[in-house]
Design an enzyme around this catalytic site. Structure first.
Site, PDB file in Angstrom:
ATOM      1  N   SER A 224      35.889  93.100 -30.206  1.00 36.93           N
ATOM      2  CA  SER A 224      34.776  93.375 -30.710  1.00 36.93           C
ATOM      3  C   SER A 224      34.057  92.391 -31.548  1.00 36.93           C
ATOM      4  CB  SER A 224      34.362  94.598 -31.213  1.00 36.93           C
ATOM      5  OG  SER A 224      35.228  94.758 -32.539  1.00 36.93           O
ATOM      6  N   LYS A 225      33.228  92.339 -31.464  1.00 37.76           N
ATOM      7  CA  LYS A 225      31.669  91.054 -32.543  1.00 37.76           C
ATOM      8  C   LYS A 225      33.159  90.989 -34.097  1.00 37.76           C
ATOM      9  CE  LYS A 225      27.439  91.039 -31.600  1.00 37.76           C
ATOM     10  NZ  LYS A 225      26.466  92.392 -31.626  1.00 37.76           N
ATOM     11  N   ARG A 226      33.662  92.129 -34.130  1.00 39.22           N
ATOM     12  CA  ARG A 226      34.097  91.981 -35.615  1.00 39.22           C
ATOM     13  C   ARG A 226      35.361  91.404 -35.518  1.00 39.22           C
ATOM     14  NH1 ARG A 226      38.076  95.253 -36.617  1.00 39.22           N
ATOM     15  NH2 ARG A 226      38.134  96.572 -35.345  1.00 39.22           N
TER      16      ARG A 226
END
Ligand code: GLU
Length: 501
Positions: free
Chosen positions: A254-256
């Site tokens: 994910s963006k994380r």
């Protein structure tokens, strides 16, 4: 298998940016089509009217084109199975629903939301699977027609036959779902909107898709889709569900974890061939087990769905960067120059390319060639080359690492001797001249190696290590004579500025 008949599709929903997971799906489909000499179809799944946006579709098309994944049939180019946008196929779905209702394969369900909710809660309390009871199966055709005619809202459900639902998956082998975990799925909601599982099966069948290759988040949808094919008496395509992509911490990517959209990789200066190569390796590997660099052409000839692994793939940014360095090195220098220019323009270091004269372009091409080996992504170039344009002499001297080197007596002697020579020299300093001076200073001061070169390099570039002097010096000297938005310091100016600071 008659490979020429291979027809595969990439079927994105235009609800956001194209991310690595979907891009890998797009790529594997493309590779299967190109390997087999079959057809690659782009179908836009925009039945979620709230979330589907034109701009997302445009962006998807831009990103796919940038990756080089060209398609043979699609919304903007048409094809024998048009239209390729689901929102333009509603009449087709309606006709097919009529057919299933007439054949008794589907039925109208008049259950209200409250009734279904009550049923669900009962199932929870009794520890049964929370699936529809099939209550409206028993509504007679006459009653059903009468209620529909009187305007009673209804959904349309598929009547799932008894017995387990099975399909074969190229990646996972045989997959089986018990029919009581599937129940009678809704095909068309009471709003009249057909659901994903229904339209995807109708489209795949009508578009004669031979292989459905997609993310494994769709695996639990597949039995419903198989039941739809069977209800129509259509041949079931082959399925291949691709594993989830995880971050380094083994959580879903994910963006994380950093950038994951294709657009953001492009903006960073990752080359499309590097990204395509990297995506290909996310769940697939070379036959020889070792080769890691593949041009798109090589991928087309090597790719085989049978070698796609079912275990999750871990996204490794370092490996992507490694591949990008490989492809930056191999790329045509003019292409790299054109790609690198906007980063410098944005940083205020270069004028617009269209207005730049040929001397500036030639000078910049040398600068790019010099710094390219020290970056992973083109966006890093302006920062790496920043000292060519401006250098803060005071900051250079106060930097702790530099200060430790500069404080020695030898460093002082070397720099004084070097400054004298630069100051008394007319015109541009050549690399040959520089070399001769350094030899003289070596003899004069007894300094050699690091002791000789580090102080000079710090004065000229702000750091004790970096690219070769014989390439840097002409860049300084030539750059200083060009008219650029930020004045490039000549060797003389560097030395003066350093002495004053
Ligand atoms: N529109 C679906 C998605 O974006 C595609 C599913 C499929 O390939 O069947 O997830």
């Amino acid at each position: 298998m008659d490979t020429n008949k291979t027809r595969v599709r990439f079927a994105p929903s235009p609800t956001g940016l194209l991310h690595v997971g979907n891009a890998r799906t797009a790529l594997y489909n493309w590779l299967v089509a190109r390997h087999a000499g079959g057809k690659y179809i782009l179908r836009i799944e925009d039945t979620d009217v709230e979330r589907s946006k034109d701009e997302h579709e445009q962006q998807l098309i831009t990103d796919l084109r940038w990756l080089g994944l060209d398609w043979d049939e699609g919304p903007e180019i048409g094809g024998p199975y048009a239209p390729y946008r689901q929102s333009e196929r509603l009449d087709i779905y309606r006709e097919h629903t009529e057919r299933l209702l007439n054949e008794g394969k589907a039925y109208r369900c008049f259950c209200t939301y409250d009734e279904l909710e009550a049923e669900r809660l009962r199932a929870v309390a009794e520890h049964r699977p929370q699936v529809y009871s099939g209550k409206c199966r028993t509504v007679s055709q006459k009653d059903s027609d009468a209620r529909a005619a009187s305007g009673d809202p209804f959904a349309v459900r598929l009547q799932i036959p008894e017995g387990p639902l099975r399909f074969h998956d190229i990646v996972r082998g045989d997959v089986e779902f018990a029919s009581d975990t599937v129940s009678d799925p809704i095909l068309v909601r009471s709003s009249g909107m057909p659901v994903y599982n229904y339209v995807v099966a109708v489209d795949d069948a009508l578009m004669e898709i031979t292989h459905v290759i997609r993310g494994d988040d769709h695996i639990s949808n597949t039995p419903r889709q198989v039941a739809i094919y069977e209800a129509f008496g259509w041949p079931v395509p082959q399925f291949a569900h691709l594993s989830t992509i995880l971050g380094g911490d083994r959580e879903r990517l994910s963006k994380r974890h950093g950038a994951t959209s294709i657009a953001s990789f492009r903006e960073m200066g990752i080359l499309p061939e590097a990204l395509v190569n990297y995506l290909a390796l996310l769940g697939w590997g070379a036959k020889d087990g070792v080769t890691e660099t593949f041009t798109p052409k090589e991928l087309i000839s090597e790719f085989d769905l049978e070698r796609v692994t079912a275990s999750p793939a871990i996204f490794d940014f370092d490996k992507l960067h490694w591949l990008n360095r490989h492809y930056l090195k191999a790329a045509d220098p003019e292409r790299v120059l054109n790609l690198a220019w906007p980063y410098f323009e944005k940083a205020g270091l270069l004028p617009a390319l269209a207005t730049a004269d040929v001397e500036i372009v030639q000078w910049f091409s040398k600068l790019v060639a010099l710094f390219l080996p020290s970056i992973d992504r083109l966006e890093q170039l302006p920062e790496k080359a920043h000292f060519v344009f401006t250098l803060d002499a005071r900051a250079t001297q106060t930097n702790a690492e530099n200060a430790a080197i500069l404080q020695s007596e030898t460093a002082h002697k070397v720099l004084t001797a070097f400054a004298q020579r630069v100051r008394s020299h007319d015109g541009a300093v050549t690399p040959e001249q520089f070399k001769a001076w350094m030899n003289e200073i070596k003899t004069e001061t007894g300094a050699k190696g690091k002791d000789l070169f580090h102080p000079v390099r710090i004065a000229l570039t702000g750091a004790h290590s970096g690219r070769e002097f014989d390439k840097l010096i002409p860049i300084f000297e030539k750059g200083a004579r060009l008219s650029l938005p930020v004045h490039v310091l000549s060797m003389h100016e560097r030395i003066e500025q350093f002495a004053i600071a």
